[in-house]
Motif scaffolding. Structure first.
Motif, PDB file in Angstrom:
ATOM      1  N   ALA A  83       0.831  -1.203   0.000  1.00  0.00           N
ATOM      2  CA  ALA A  83       0.000   0.000   0.000  1.00  0.00           C
ATOM      3  C   ALA A  83       0.869   1.258   0.000  1.00  0.00           C
ATOM      4  O   ALA A  83       0.542   2.251  -0.655  1.00  0.00           O
ATOM      5  N   ARG A  84       1.987   1.225   0.727  1.00  0.00           N
ATOM      6  CA  ARG A  84       2.858   2.401   0.786  1.00  0.00           C
ATOM      7  C   ARG A  84       3.485   2.693  -0.572  1.00  0.00           C
ATOM      8  O   ARG A  84       3.603   3.846  -0.984  1.00  0.00           O
ATOM      9  N   THR A  85       3.874   1.664  -1.312  1.00  0.00           N
ATOM     10  CA  THR A  85       4.565   1.875  -2.582  1.00  0.00           C
ATOM     11  C   THR A  85       3.616   2.076  -3.766  1.00  0.00           C
ATOM     12  O   THR A  85       3.980   2.729  -4.723  1.00  0.00           O
ATOM     13  N   THR A  88      -1.488   6.150  -4.466  1.00  0.00           N
ATOM     14  CA  THR A  88      -1.202   7.547  -4.798  1.00  0.00           C
ATOM     15  C   THR A  88      -1.439   8.410  -3.568  1.00  0.00           C
ATOM     16  O   THR A  88      -2.065   7.992  -2.587  1.00  0.00           O
ATOM     17  N   PHE A  89      -0.946   9.648  -3.636  1.00  0.00           N
ATOM     18  CA  PHE A  89      -1.124  10.573  -2.519  1.00  0.00           C
ATOM     19  C   PHE A  89      -2.598  10.860  -2.286  1.00  0.00           C
ATOM     20  O   PHE A  89      -3.057  10.955  -1.140  1.00  0.00           O
ATOM     21  N   MET A  94      -7.433  10.305   1.063  1.00  0.00           N
ATOM     22  CA  MET A  94      -8.838   9.892   1.209  1.00  0.00           C
ATOM     23  C   MET A  94      -8.969   8.836   2.300  1.00  0.00           C
ATOM     24  O   MET A  94      -9.904   8.880   3.105  1.00  0.00           O
ATOM     25  N   ASN A  95      -8.039   7.927   2.337  1.00  0.00           N
ATOM     26  CA  ASN A  95      -8.061   6.878   3.348  1.00  0.00           C
ATOM     27  C   ASN A  95      -7.900   7.487   4.740  1.00  0.00           C
ATOM     28  O   ASN A  95      -8.617   7.133   5.677  1.00  0.00           O
ATOM     29  N   ARG A  96      -6.953   8.414   4.889  1.00  0.00           N
ATOM     30  CA  ARG A  96      -6.710   9.061   6.172  1.00  0.00           C
ATOM     31  C   ARG A  96      -7.922   9.887   6.604  1.00  0.00           C
ATOM     32  O   ARG A  96      -8.324   9.865   7.772  1.00  0.00           O
TER      33      ARG A  96
END
Length: 112
Positions: A83-85, A88-89, A94-96
């Motif tokens: 997920a980190r790699t 996209t930003f 959106m997730n945060r």
């Protein structure tokens, strides 16, 4: 002639006395009821089989839970790195934001 129906003979229309009907309750043995499956078992055996079945399915469920838990724990770091790699930003923000909104909802519900 009228049809009486399937499986019913014309002689069954005659008057019937209750003494002609067999009393099946007199033949019932309480210690060995007429079970459909495994017909010669007693009530004690049925109780033992039921408890063995409950224990077996509980053990199977626990074993399955442990296997799934072990498998997902080993994959957790891999999915975090993936997920980190690959995210996209915009997807990460959106997730945060979704996590923050859910946390706020839960905190409001806890205060009420």
């Amino acid at each position: 002639l009228k049809s009486v129906g399937p499986g019913v003979s014309r002689t069954s229309r005659t008057k019937m006395d209750l003494k002609d009907i067999p009393d099946r309750w007199k033949k019932l043995n309480v210690e060995n009821p007429p079970y459909k499956y495994f017909p010669n078992r007693s009530k004690k055996q049925t109780t033992v089989y039921a408890w063995i079945g409950i224990a077996a399915f509980t053990a199977f469920g626990w074993f399955l839970f442990e296997m799934v838990e072990k498998y997902t724990d080993s994959k957790q770091d891999m999915w975090k790195e993936y997920a980190r790699t690959h995210m996209t930003f915009q997807q990460a923000s959106m997730n945060r934001n979704q996590q923050d909104a859910f946390r706020d909802i839960m905190m409001k519900a806890r205060r009420q």
